[in-house]
Design an enzyme around this catalytic site. Structure first.
Site, PDB file in Angstrom:
ATOM      1  N   ASP A  31       0.856  -1.186   0.000  1.00  0.00           N
ATOM      2  CA  ASP A  31       0.000   0.000   0.000  1.00  0.00           C
ATOM      3  C   ASP A  31       0.892   1.235   0.000  1.00  0.00           C
ATOM      4  O   ASP A  31       1.851   1.324   0.770  1.00  0.00           O
ATOM      5  CB  ASP A  31      -0.899  -0.029   1.250  1.00  0.00           C
ATOM      6  CG  ASP A  31      -2.005   1.008   1.194  1.00  0.00           C
ATOM      7  OD1 ASP A  31      -1.691   2.203   0.997  1.00  0.00           O
ATOM      8  OD2 ASP A  31      -3.179   0.639   1.364  1.00  0.00           O
ATOM      9  N   ILE A  32       0.548   2.203  -0.853  1.00  0.00           N
ATOM     10  CA  ILE A  32       1.375   3.408  -0.993  1.00  0.00           C
ATOM     11  C   ILE A  32       1.287   4.307   0.249  1.00  0.00           C
ATOM     12  O   ILE A  32       2.183   5.108   0.508  1.00  0.00           O
ATOM     13  CB  ILE A  32       0.956   4.169  -2.282  1.00  0.00           C
ATOM     14  CG1 ILE A  32       2.073   5.012  -2.838  1.00  0.00           C
ATOM     15  CG2 ILE A  32      -0.288   5.004  -2.062  1.00  0.00           C
ATOM     16  CD1 ILE A  32       1.777   5.564  -4.241  1.00  0.00           C
ATOM     17  N   ASN A  87     -12.907  -2.947   2.497  1.00  0.00           N
ATOM     18  CA  ASN A  87     -13.963  -1.928   2.435  1.00  0.00           C
ATOM     19  C   ASN A  87     -14.821  -2.203   1.204  1.00  0.00           C
ATOM     20  O   ASN A  87     -14.305  -2.249   0.086  1.00  0.00           O
ATOM     21  CB  ASN A  87     -13.350  -0.520   2.334  1.00  0.00           C
ATOM     22  CG  ASN A  87     -12.729  -0.074   3.640  1.00  0.00           C
ATOM     23  OD1 ASN A  87     -13.321  -0.235   4.699  1.00  0.00           O
ATOM     24  ND2 ASN A  87     -11.531   0.490   3.574  1.00  0.00           N
ATOM     25  N   GLN A  92     -14.451   2.880   0.754  1.00  0.00           N
ATOM     26  CA  GLN A  92     -13.595   2.291  -0.282  1.00  0.00           C
ATOM     27  C   GLN A  92     -13.131   3.406  -1.214  1.00  0.00           C
ATOM     28  O   GLN A  92     -13.956   4.000  -1.906  1.00  0.00           O
ATOM     29  CB  GLN A  92     -14.363   1.208  -1.060  1.00  0.00           C
ATOM     30  CG  GLN A  92     -13.497   0.497  -2.090  1.00  0.00           C
ATOM     31  CD  GLN A  92     -14.217  -0.662  -2.782  1.00  0.00           C
ATOM     32  OE1 GLN A  92     -15.449  -0.816  -2.665  1.00  0.00           O
ATOM     33  NE2 GLN A  92     -13.475  -1.463  -3.521  1.00  0.00           N
ATOM     34  N   HIS A  98      -9.973  -5.220  -2.958  1.00  0.00           N
ATOM     35  CA  HIS A  98      -8.641  -5.522  -2.415  1.00  0.00           C
ATOM     36  C   HIS A  98      -8.771  -5.836  -0.942  1.00  0.00           C
ATOM     37  O   HIS A  98      -9.598  -5.267  -0.240  1.00  0.00           O
ATOM     38  CB  HIS A  98      -7.671  -4.358  -2.638  1.00  0.00           C
ATOM     39  CG  HIS A  98      -8.206  -3.036  -2.185  1.00  0.00           C
ATOM     40  ND1 HIS A  98      -9.095  -2.307  -2.949  1.00  0.00           N
ATOM     41  CD2 HIS A  98      -8.014  -2.326  -1.051  1.00  0.00           C
ATOM     42  CE1 HIS A  98      -9.416  -1.196  -2.307  1.00  0.00           C
ATOM     43  NE2 HIS A  98      -8.781  -1.178  -1.135  1.00  0.00           N
ATOM     44  N   HIS A 100      -6.902  -5.732   2.619  1.00  0.00           N
ATOM     45  CA  HIS A 100      -5.788  -5.137   3.351  1.00  0.00           C
ATOM     46  C   HIS A 100      -5.205  -6.197   4.288  1.00  0.00           C
ATOM     47  O   HIS A 100      -5.944  -6.829   5.049  1.00  0.00           O
ATOM     48  CB  HIS A 100      -6.276  -3.975   4.228  1.00  0.00           C
ATOM     49  CG  HIS A 100      -6.795  -2.800   3.462  1.00  0.00           C
ATOM     50  ND1 HIS A 100      -6.040  -1.665   3.240  1.00  0.00           N
ATOM     51  CD2 HIS A 100      -8.006  -2.557   2.880  1.00  0.00           C
ATOM     52  CE1 HIS A 100      -6.760  -0.783   2.561  1.00  0.00           C
ATOM     53  NE2 HIS A 100      -7.959  -1.298   2.328  1.00  0.00           N
TER      54      HIS A 100
END
Ligand code: 5GP
Ligand code: ZN
Length: 137
Positions: A31-32, A87, A92, A98, A100
Site C-alpha cells: 500500500d502506498i 472496504n 472504499q 482488495h 488489506h
C-alpha cells in the site's frame, strides 16, 4: 480490465508498485500509504468492485493467498498479529476489490479501527435480526 482503474493499471504494469506476490489470478503489492510498514493489498487481477461481485471461482484462490500473505507479512515484519480488512463501497477509495493485510503489534497506536460496540436493545431484536439474515441467505 477497467481503463480508469489504478489497480488494473498496476496489474498491467502501467503504473509502478512494489509487487510482493503474484499468481495467475491475484496480485499483492505494498500500500502506498501504509498504516504500518508492510501493509499489503491483495487484489484479484480481474476487475470487480466488491466481495459480493467477485466471481465464486475466485473466492477460494483469493482467500488462500490472503492466508499465505498474512503469514508472510507477520513473519517478515516480526508482527504479533495482523488486521485483515475489506472496504465494500463505504470507505472504499479504490473501486477495485482488495484485501488489506496489515501487520499489528500490541500498543501500536492504531486508532482508526476503534469501533464503539453497542448492545441489542432486546432479545426480540436479536432474533429478528438473525431471521432477516437467515432469510437473505
Ligand atoms: P480503500 O480505502 O479502498 O480500502 O484502500 C485503498 C488503498 O489503496 C489505500 O490504503 C491507499 O493508500 C492505497 N492506494 C491508493 N492508490 C494507490 C496506488 O497508486 N498504489 C498503491 N500501491 N496503493 C494505493
Ligand atoms: Zn480494476
Amino acid at each position: 480490465m477497467s481503463d480508469v482503474c489504478i489497480f488494473c493499471k498496476i496489474v498491467a504494469r502501467e503504473i509502478p508498485a512494489e509487487i510482493v506476490f503474484e499468481d495467475e489470478l491475484t496480485i499483492g503489492f505494498l500500500d502506498i500509504g501504509p498504516l504500518f510498514p508492510g501493509h499489503v493489498l491483495l487484489a484479484p487481477k480481474q476487475h470487480c468492485q466488491t466481495l459480493t461481485e467477485l466471481p465464486v471461482d475466485l473466492v477460494g484462490p483469493l482467500f488462500l493467498n490472503v492466508q499465505k500473505l498474512t503469514r508472510a507479512v507477520e513473519k517478515a515484519m516480526e508482527a504479533e498479529g495482523s488486521f485483515i480488512a475489506i472496504n465494500n463501497r463505504i470507505s472504499q477509495s479504490v473501486p477495485h476489490l482488495h484485501v488489506h493485510v496489515v501487520p499489528r503489534k500490541r500498543k501500536d497506536g492504531l486508532r482508526g479501527f476503534f469501533w464503539p460496540r453497542k448492545s441489542y436493545s432486546s432479545p426480540e431484536l436479536v432474533k429478528e435480526t438473525g431471521e432477516k439474515i437467515r432469510a437473505a441467505l
